[in-house]
Design a protein around this motif. Structure first.
Motif, PDB file in Angstrom:
ATOM      1  N   ASP A  52       0.812  -1.213   0.000  1.00 44.16           N
ATOM      2  CA  ASP A  52       0.000   0.000   0.000  1.00 44.16           C
ATOM      3  C   ASP A  52       0.846   1.264   0.000  1.00 44.16           C
ATOM      4  OD1 ASP A  52      -2.260  -1.550   0.018  1.00 44.16           O
ATOM      5  OD2 ASP A  52      -2.675  -1.314   2.159  1.00 44.16           O
ATOM      6  N   ALA A  53       2.155   1.147   0.338  1.00 44.63           N
ATOM      7  CA  ALA A  53       3.033   2.321   0.338  1.00 44.63           C
ATOM      8  C   ALA A  53       3.248   2.862  -1.068  1.00 44.63           C
ATOM      9  CB  ALA A  53       4.376   1.963   0.963  1.00 44.63           C
ATOM     10  N   ARG A  54       2.994   2.055  -2.084  1.00 39.99           N
ATOM     11  CA  ARG A  54       3.241   2.490  -3.455  1.00 39.99           C
ATOM     12  C   ARG A  54       2.397   3.718  -3.815  1.00 39.99           C
ATOM     13  NH1 ARG A  54       5.493  -0.461  -7.563  1.00 39.99           N
ATOM     14  NH2 ARG A  54       5.348  -2.339  -6.276  1.00 39.99           N
ATOM     15  N   ALA A  78      12.201   2.699  -1.063  1.00 34.40           N
ATOM     16  CA  ALA A  78      11.365   3.524  -1.933  1.00 34.40           C
ATOM     17  C   ALA A  78      11.714   3.288  -3.394  1.00 34.40           C
ATOM     18  CB  ALA A  78      11.537   5.003  -1.577  1.00 34.40           C
ATOM     19  N   ALA A  79      13.010   3.219  -3.701  1.00 33.99           N
ATOM     20  CA  ALA A  79      13.434   3.007  -5.082  1.00 33.99           C
ATOM     21  C   ALA A  79      13.026   1.627  -5.590  1.00 33.99           C
ATOM     22  CB  ALA A  79      14.946   3.189  -5.194  1.00 33.99           C
ATOM     23  N   ALA A  80      12.861   0.672  -4.688  1.00 38.27           N
ATOM     24  CA  ALA A  80      12.404  -0.658  -5.097  1.00 38.27           C
ATOM     25  C   ALA A  80      10.936  -0.634  -5.520  1.00 38.27           C
ATOM     26  CB  ALA A  80      12.599  -1.648  -3.965  1.00 38.27           C
ATOM     27  N   LEU A  81      10.191   0.371  -5.057  1.00 34.90           N
ATOM     28  CA  LEU A  81       8.781   0.487  -5.415  1.00 34.90           C
ATOM     29  C   LEU A  81       8.583   1.202  -6.743  1.00 34.90           C
ATOM     30  CD1 LEU A  81       7.224   1.405  -1.951  1.00 34.90           C
ATOM     31  CD2 LEU A  81       7.006  -0.772  -3.177  1.00 34.90           C
ATOM     32  N   MET A  82       9.415   2.216  -7.006  1.00 32.72           N
ATOM     33  CA  MET A  82       9.271   2.975  -8.246  1.00 32.72           C
ATOM     34  C   MET A  82      10.467   3.907  -8.426  1.00 32.72           C
ATOM     35  SD  MET A  82       6.278   5.657  -7.112  1.00 32.72           S
ATOM     36  CE  MET A  82       5.269   4.242  -6.649  1.00 32.72           C
ATOM     37  N   PRO A  83      10.707   4.405  -9.641  1.00 30.88           N
ATOM     38  CA  PRO A  83      11.794   5.365  -9.862  1.00 30.88           C
ATOM     39  C   PRO A  83      11.567   6.635  -9.047  1.00 30.88           C
ATOM     40  CG  PRO A  83      10.995   4.490 -11.939  1.00 30.88           C
ATOM     41  CD  PRO A  83      10.020   4.037 -10.899  1.00 30.88           C
ATOM     42  N   LEU A  84      12.638   7.157  -8.466  1.00 28.82           N
ATOM     43  CA  LEU A  84      12.529   8.337  -7.618  1.00 28.82           C
ATOM     44  C   LEU A  84      12.704   9.592  -8.468  1.00 28.82           C
ATOM     45  CD1 LEU A  84      14.504   7.137  -4.481  1.00 28.82           C
ATOM     46  CD2 LEU A  84      12.058   6.958  -4.984  1.00 28.82           C
ATOM     47  N   ARG A  85      11.670   9.904  -9.240  1.00 26.41           N
ATOM     48  CA  ARG A  85      11.666  11.105 -10.073  1.00 26.41           C
ATOM     49  C   ARG A  85      10.671  12.089  -9.493  1.00 26.41           C
ATOM     50  NH1 ARG A  85      12.159   7.177 -14.390  1.00 26.41           N
ATOM     51  NH2 ARG A  85       9.882   7.176 -14.662  1.00 26.41           N
ATOM     52  N   THR A  86      11.129  13.329  -9.241  1.00 32.10           N
ATOM     53  CA  THR A  86      10.258  14.315  -8.617  1.00 32.10           C
ATOM     54  C   THR A  86      10.779  15.722  -8.887  1.00 32.10           C
ATOM     55  OG1 THR A  86       9.276  15.016  -6.504  1.00 32.10           O
ATOM     56  CG2 THR A  86      11.554  14.246  -6.440  1.00 32.10           C
ATOM     57  N   LEU A 157       1.211  17.177   6.168  1.00 33.41           N
ATOM     58  CA  LEU A 157       2.149  16.062   6.295  1.00 33.41           C
ATOM     59  C   LEU A 157       1.589  14.787   5.688  1.00 33.41           C
ATOM     60  CD1 LEU A 157       4.828  14.981   7.457  1.00 33.41           C
ATOM     61  CD2 LEU A 157       3.574  14.473   9.571  1.00 33.41           C
ATOM     62  N   ARG A 158       2.436  14.119   4.915  1.00 29.88           N
ATOM     63  CA  ARG A 158       2.109  12.797   4.372  1.00 29.88           C
ATOM     64  C   ARG A 158       3.193  11.824   4.861  1.00 29.88           C
ATOM     65  NH1 ARG A 158      -0.404  11.822  -0.645  1.00 29.88           N
ATOM     66  NH2 ARG A 158       0.297  13.869  -1.403  1.00 29.88           N
ATOM     67  N   GLU A 159       2.786  10.764   5.555  1.00 30.47           N
ATOM     68  CA  GLU A 159       3.731   9.755   6.019  1.00 30.47           C
ATOM     69  C   GLU A 159       3.753   8.594   5.033  1.00 30.47           C
ATOM     70  OE1 GLU A 159       1.924   9.135   9.824  1.00 30.47           O
ATOM     71  OE2 GLU A 159       3.462  10.327  10.838  1.00 30.47           O
ATOM     72  N   VAL A 160       4.924   8.300   4.513  1.00 33.23           N
ATOM     73  CA  VAL A 160       5.085   7.235   3.518  1.00 33.23           C
ATOM     74  C   VAL A 160       6.019   6.188   4.113  1.00 33.23           C
ATOM     75  CG1 VAL A 160       5.711   6.696   1.140  1.00 33.23           C
ATOM     76  CG2 VAL A 160       4.840   8.979   1.701  1.00 33.23           C
ATOM     77  N   TRP A 161       5.427   5.108   4.633  1.00 28.40           N
ATOM     78  CA  TRP A 161       6.222   4.081   5.304  1.00 28.40           C
ATOM     79  C   TRP A 161       6.577   2.978   4.309  1.00 28.40           C
ATOM     80  CZ3 TRP A 161       7.383   7.329   8.438  1.00 28.40           C
ATOM     81  CH2 TRP A 161       6.576   7.883   9.418  1.00 28.40           C
ATOM     82  N   VAL A 162       7.802   3.063   3.764  1.00 32.04           N
ATOM     83  CA  VAL A 162       8.226   2.127   2.727  1.00 32.04           C
ATOM     84  C   VAL A 162       8.922   0.894   3.294  1.00 32.04           C
ATOM     85  CG1 VAL A 162       8.380   3.895   0.937  1.00 32.04           C
ATOM     86  CG2 VAL A 162      10.378   3.426   2.384  1.00 32.04           C
TER      87      VAL A 162
END
Length: 250
Positions: A52-54, A78-86, A157-162
Motif C-alpha cells: 500500500d506504500a506504493r 522507496a526506489a524498489a517500489l518505483m523510480p525516484l523522479r520528482t 504532512l504525508r507519512e510514507v512508510w516504505v
C-alpha cells in the motif's frame, strides 16, 4: 570471531557493528582494512513495507513540495517500489542518506554537522512549511519529533512508510562472541532502537559483558541512551557515517 589483520590504525581491536542485518558488509570491510576485527551484532532487521506504500509514494513524488528521507534504507526501499523522479525539494537526515539519493540522480539538501532530526529541521527549506505538502519517507516508529514539528509548523504532512524495523534474530554465535569481548572492544551505536533491541535480545549476563566495552555513539542523544542502558565508557562520534564512527573508535 571474524579474522582481521593486527596491523593498522585499529591495531587488532574488536569493533562491534550494530547496523541492521544484511547492511554492514561494506562497513566491516572498512574496519578490516584499518586493522580491526569486525563483529556483526545487528540490532535491527529491515523489512519491506506494505504494498500500500506504493500509492502514497507516487502521490508524494508527484504532488508534494518537500520530500524528507529519513535513512539510506528509506531510499533503498522507496526506489524498489518505483523510480525516484520528482520536482519536489528533497531533503535527507544525514550525509549517508544524501549519498544514496544522489545515486538516483536527485539533488539533495542535508545537514552537514548535526545529522539527525534536529539538524534536518534546522535546514532553511524547513523554516516555513505552513501550507506546504511535506512527505516523510521512512519507517514507522522513532521519536516522532519530525512529525510533531512539521504539523506544528502548519505543513500538510504525508507519512510514507516504505519499510519497517524489527528486532534482528541473534543466535548462540552472537551471544558467545559478546561473552568473549575484551574491555577495549568498541561497540558502534547509531540507533536508539537497535540499542534497545540488543538489550532485550541478549541474555542479561551477555548484556552486562557488552556494557563493559567502550560504546561509540553517533550523537549526543545516543550517548545519553548508551549511558542509561549501562555502558560506563562512552565516546561520541562526529556523525553516524562509518568513517566518523571508526575515527572515534581508534
Amino acid at each position: 570471531m571474524p579474522h582481521a589483520s593486527t596491523t593498522g590504525e585499529l591495531d587488532g581491536r574488536v569493533i562491534v557493528i550494530t547496523r541492521p542485518a544484511g547492511t554492514a558488509s561494506a562497513f566491516a570491510r572498512q574496519v578490516r582494512a584499518r586493522g580491526g576485527v569486525a563483529l556483526l551484532l545487528p540490532g535491527l532487521a529491515l523489512r519491506a513495507g506494505d504494498e500500500d506504500a506504493r500509492t502514497p509514494l507516487r502521490e508524494a513524488l508527484r504532488a508534494d513540495d518537500l520530500l524528507l528521507f529519513t535513512s539510506p534504507a528509506a531510499v533503498r526501499f522507496a526506489a524498489a517500489l518505483m523510480p525516484l523522479r520528482t520536482r519536489a525539494t528533497v531533503l535527507a537526515v544525514g550525509q549517508g542518506t544524501a549519498a544514496a539519493l544522489r545515486r538516483h540522480g536527485l539533488a539533495v539538501q542535508a545537514p552537514a554537522r548535526q545529522q539527525d532530526s534536529e539538524g534536518l529541521l534546522d535546514l532553511p527549506a524547513l523554516h516555513d512549511v505552513r501550507g506546504r505538502g511535506v512527505a516523510l519517507v521512512g519507517a514507522p516508529g522513532g521519536r516522532g519529533l519530525l512529525q510533531q514539528r512539521l504539523i506544528e509548523g502548519g505543513a500538510r504532512l504525508r507519512e510514507v512508510w516504505v519499510y519497517r524495523r524489527t528486532a534482528a534474530r541473534l543466535d548462540r554465535r552472537h551471544v558467545d562472541a559478546v561473552r568473549q569481548l575484551r574491555p577495549d572492544a568498541r561497540v558502534l551505536l547509531s540507533s536508539a532502537q537497535a540499542l534497545a533491541n540488543l538489550h532485550d535480545s541478549l541474555p542479561p549476563e551477555a548484556w552486562t559483558h557488552l556494557c563493559s566495552a567502550v560504546a561509540v555513539a553517533s550523537s549526543e542523544r545516543l550517548e545519553a541512551a548508551a549511558r542509561a542502558a549501562g555502558f560506563r565508557h562512552v565516546r561520541r562520534a562526529a556523525s553516524a557515517l562509518s568513517a566518523d564512527l571508526i575515527a572515534a573508535a581508534r
